[in-house]
Write an enzyme that holds these catalytic residues in place. Sequence first.
Site, PDB file in Angstrom:
ATOM      1  CE1 TYR A 136      -3.113   3.052   0.461  1.00 59.71           C
ATOM      2  CE2 TYR A 136      -3.761   2.104   2.668  1.00 59.71           C
ATOM      3  CZ  TYR A 136      -4.037   3.025   1.459  1.00 59.71           C
ATOM      4  OH  TYR A 136      -5.015   3.831   1.741  1.00 59.71           O
ATOM      5  CE  LYS A 164      -5.989   1.393  -1.137  1.00 54.79           C
ATOM      6  NZ  LYS A 164      -6.741   1.553   0.257  1.00 54.79           N
TER       7      LYS A 164
END
Length: 304
Positions: A136, A164
């Site tokens: 992330y 992400k």
Amino acid sequence: MAIQWKGVMPAVTTKFTDDDKLDLKNFEVNIQAQLEAGVSGIILGGTLGEASTLTDDEKGELVRATVDMVKKEVPVIINIAEQTTRKAIETAHKAEKDGAEGLMVLPPMRYKATDRETVAYFSEIAKNTSLPIMIYNNPVDYKIEVTLDMFEELLKLNNIRAVKESTRDVANVTRLINRFGERLKILCGVDPLAFESLLAGADGWVAGLVDAFPRETVAIYKLAKAGRIGEALEIYRWFNPLLDLDLSPQLVQNIKLAEVATGIGTENVRAPRLPLVGEERQRVLQVIEDSLKTRPALPDYKNL
């Protein structure tokens, strides 16, 4: 189940009862709506899932319950957001035992790690689990950016598969593709930039407003990837005022209000979050109400 790291993967909200327990009944209502819409995976325990307020036992219960609910239709992915490398590894081990099929991993919490420390943190987690990992990358909220050079090191580990992408720089999608090609799958993590990211070549969308509007979200993805750009853009433009609700510090309250409006959620949040009140509540409700009045008819996107 092998994770393809593409399509729409909702970062689902955690449902709570009026007395602040896990509300698995209403949670399942939402999960079934996501599956019916055609999502590609379920992500638990992110920011929208109020991860920082959940106990370890509650996280385990959520994973096990979700695995049972989806019945292998889509993979279940759990977020890891920990302060120490040791705890992150323990969490990964527990997630694997509970039946999770993938991990979304944030950089170290609270401590602003250096590039070297951040790479070492992600690497140690990857070396200590067989689960595939999505990094992330959200320097806006978490103050640590995973640069292309850092990904160069991280991708030496085969189970680091995806990112992400939440830098809020759409051009970063192109930079990542140019540098890593198919080796790193890219999923947009910022709702109001999803359409642009998909057109730039992102493989998927880790979505927030999908929690309230699953069919519209998947339709945009499917239409965009099928080259039906005009149809996707029309839905996306309608969706934009709602998608902007994802950028607020109160994104959880915002999206839970939207879930109530579409009949697939409740408003309950866990303290220190509190339900919205006053002018801000009325503003969010007006955005939702206006959008529902003009909610578009969708084409048969599932068969694209």
